[in-house]
Design an enzyme around this catalytic site. Sequence first.
Site, mmCIF file in Angstrom:
data_model
loop_
_atom_site.group_PDB
_atom_site.id
_atom_site.type_symbol
_atom_site.label_atom_id
_atom_site.label_comp_id
_atom_site.label_asym_id
_atom_site.label_seq_id
_atom_site.Cartn_x
_atom_site.Cartn_y
_atom_site.Cartn_z
ATOM 1 N N CYS A 192 47.189 46.336 79.015
ATOM 2 C CA CYS A 192 46.065 46.440 79.932
ATOM 3 C C CYS A 192 46.007 47.853 80.521
ATOM 4 C CB CYS A 192 46.184 45.401 81.044
ATOM 5 S SG CYS A 192 44.895 45.526 82.311
ATOM 6 N N CYS A 195 47.192 47.431 84.337
ATOM 7 C CA CYS A 195 48.459 46.805 84.736
ATOM 8 C C CYS A 195 49.370 46.752 83.523
ATOM 9 C CB CYS A 195 48.225 45.411 85.335
ATOM 10 S SG CYS A 195 47.637 44.189 84.140
ATOM 11 N N CYS A 212 43.181 42.999 80.887
ATOM 12 C CA CYS A 212 43.675 41.619 80.884
ATOM 13 C C CYS A 212 42.613 40.672 81.409
ATOM 14 C CB CYS A 212 44.946 41.497 81.723
ATOM 15 S SG CYS A 212 44.731 41.881 83.475
ATOM 16 N N HIS A 225 41.439 41.933 85.304
ATOM 17 C CA HIS A 225 40.905 43.299 85.255
ATOM 18 C C HIS A 225 39.706 43.424 84.317
ATOM 19 C CE1 HIS A 225 45.075 44.638 86.760
ATOM 20 N NE2 HIS A 225 44.199 44.702 87.750
ATOM 21 N N CYS A 327 40.757 18.397 58.133
ATOM 22 C CA CYS A 327 41.835 18.292 57.151
ATOM 23 C C CYS A 327 42.990 17.445 57.668
ATOM 24 C CB CYS A 327 42.329 19.674 56.744
ATOM 25 S SG CYS A 327 42.731 20.755 58.136
ATOM 26 N N HIS A 809 45.173 24.945 59.220
ATOM 27 C CA HIS A 809 44.728 24.096 58.118
ATOM 28 C C HIS A 809 45.894 23.225 57.657
ATOM 29 C CE1 HIS A 809 42.418 22.772 54.711
ATOM 30 N NE2 HIS A 809 43.232 23.333 53.836
#
Length: 850
Positions: A192, A195, A212, A225, A327, A809
């Site tokens: 970030c 920070c 962030c 932020h 699936c 999957h």
Amino acid sequence: MATDLGELLVPYMPTIRVPRSGDRVYKSECAFSYDSPESEGGMYVCMNTFLGFGREHVERHYRKTGQSVYMHLKRHVKEKATGAAGGAMPRRRNGKVFLDLELNRDFNGDDYEYEDEAKLVIFPDHYEIPLPNIEELPALVTIACDAVLNAGSAYKKQEADSWEDELQVSKHARSLRQHDSGVRIPPSGWKCAKCEMRENLWLNLMDGTVLCGKWFFDGSGGNGHALEHYRETNFPLAVKLDTITPDGADVYSFDEEEAVLDPYIAEHLSHFGIDMLKMHRTENGNHTDNHVQTRASEWEVIQESGLKLKAVYGSGFTGIRNLGNSCYLSTTMQVVFSIAEFQRAYVGNLQRIFDYSPLDPTQDFSTQMAKLGHGLLSGLYSKPPIKSELIEQVMKEEYKQQHKAISPRMFKALVSKGHPEFSSNRQQDVQEFFLHFINMVERNSTGSENPSDVFRFIIEERIQCCQSQKVRYSQRVDYLMQLPVPVEAATNREEMIAYEIKRKDAEENMRAPPEPVRAHVPFTACLQAFAEPENVPEFWSPALQAKSAGVKTSRFASFPDYMVLQLKKFTFGLDWVPKKLDVSVDVPDFLDLNRFRSIGLQAGEEELPDLMPPIVIPEDTRAPEIDESSVMQLAEMGFPLEACRKAVYYTGNMGAEMAFNWIIAHMEEPDFAEPLAIPAYMEPDLPSSSLATASPLDNQPPEESVAILTSMGFPRHHSIRALKAMNNNLERALDWIFTHPESEEESAGISDMIDSEPKDTSFSNTNTHSDSMLSPDQGLSSPRVRDGPGRYELFAFISHMGTSTMSGHYVCHIKKEGRWVIYNDHKVCLSERPPKDLGYMYFYRRLSSC
């Protein structure tokens, strides 16, 4: 002629209805088979019930209901004509293209065109009236026919009802103006800009700032932020960095306040030097280019990509189309219908089930099971291409293996009805669905053969007081064996440690990470972890009349005909999202569990006395306050706010984790998201002398409190007793249950406890949350539990690809006729290298030689 048709239809007019807004028109799939308007015989839609039937089954519905008027629908599919240059020449479609249907084919729909034909058919004489025939038909019939022809697909309507989280294209996507700031995003080492956060990072798509997020993005936390940056700059779109794959990415619009779609995401990312087509997910959630392909290699190994697999056709080799993250259902049902007992119960009784099906067979579990089983085992939907088709494809140099398959829309709609997760288009945990499916088999097998008996077994639990050395034995029913995966027992620990050092160094220096190392855990270590004694904290010892240390061990009191084994590869991360352990386990072809059979009370062992702890009446009998911090933690994970409040309340403010378990157990309830209704509590000014006989202690506890305890696997009568003893205080009742195991006398008084339904217990510790506690002499004598030697042979396994049960999957491998076969949605092929070490759920059958 108009008069003749009008007179002809007069006797049937009372039976012809116009579809109302709540009616579903089943015109794309037969209720008893996988016939469709594309089938040779077309489809017949009842003009009264709007149920659809193939040619083979429409007579049955006529005989059972007496409904005579059906609309016959037929879709004619043709290959498009080609011009001199060899390209497809677009032809104007016939004006009768009015069916809201999907092409039920694997080939490219752009190469084909279709024409739709409709007519009314009157049974039993099969008198046909072509449609449209507006001038010659009575007005009511014309309106009814028009409504049926223009009705949306029944499945699309169901999907629209349940798939509520479909994303919309952002209004900013097309006109987004990106700054030419020269920002280039490195392949790893993100942080970030404001920070030290290195997780839950979002890339602003206008200026390239990495910041962030907060809880409302994905539940993983942050300092907000990214939102602050939007408020300062008004730059609306951001993409989550660890979600970028060649298939797309998670995009959030601050302005629209919701997750959105960005059709131009590849272009927007390339502005910052990110090539989506080269992105692969790494172990730590970041993405990089082609240097690292650990997740891709997992997908390739499990799907046996790169190998020239030979397609197989015929009975038992029919694929199942993926309906969008379905699936987990397909792999489960492929394995289930490879078991003789399920084949016999449903396919073997096909005609009887169909003949005695209710008036709406789409809502009957046995009918849909028989339909699915017949679709998979009949071979009707798994036929190899004829030679002339192969020659034509080779001549055009367009040869591709065509895999015919069935689409389980009707079955999925039924088994997922009312379930908030399975009714969605999100990926699910196959273990949870397996238990949900067994639950449905149990509920719908009353008075008939129950094929799920083959999975049921009894676990004996032995608890010993460490101070007095006295013991108590109890039993519970289960349907699968959950094996811990102790990563610390990996045989390549040194290699893993070295990789971790290199990975951290690469992250700090913003270099491409090294190739990840997969842990190799011996299967024997998993068995040992299952058998090891487990500490029981806060154990109330009846021998000491006080809390003491306790130790619990689990053994098998019976062995089922089929043992289902689940490797507990998933754990909860700090963001509460299930994450998968990247491990390889050498699962054996032959399994001997006889050494884990229980032996019961031994000579010299002394049983714990059947005593109750002293009843402590809480001083504050008012309704407890709700821990709002726990509520917000759950809400951040995407659950409805009212459901979160109920979960925290009904678990007695015991924390977010306990409340999370309550949510998982109650998600399918119809009032799951309804506002919390707090039950009446004792008035605090009642005389203390009356507490011993006060009605709140004698009356039935609140059903909500009973439900949460029973959902955790405790018997209903024991849960009620605990709540009464603790004055309906859920937290104290739960503690009372753990310190007061059910006595044998109580168990003996409960009839047929083995008939309890299984509950989904994913991510629980060694199956501690089970359904029924059984006395030793009762459990094994029940005809519902089969027993025999504990020696097994592996015949199927289901593998998961991806980092979480919420994504990825599933593929299954099944051993048939001595050969391993891979079932990958609609594709069914002979397996060359079955990846048994990367499986998730394993299915064993008892050795016949035992």
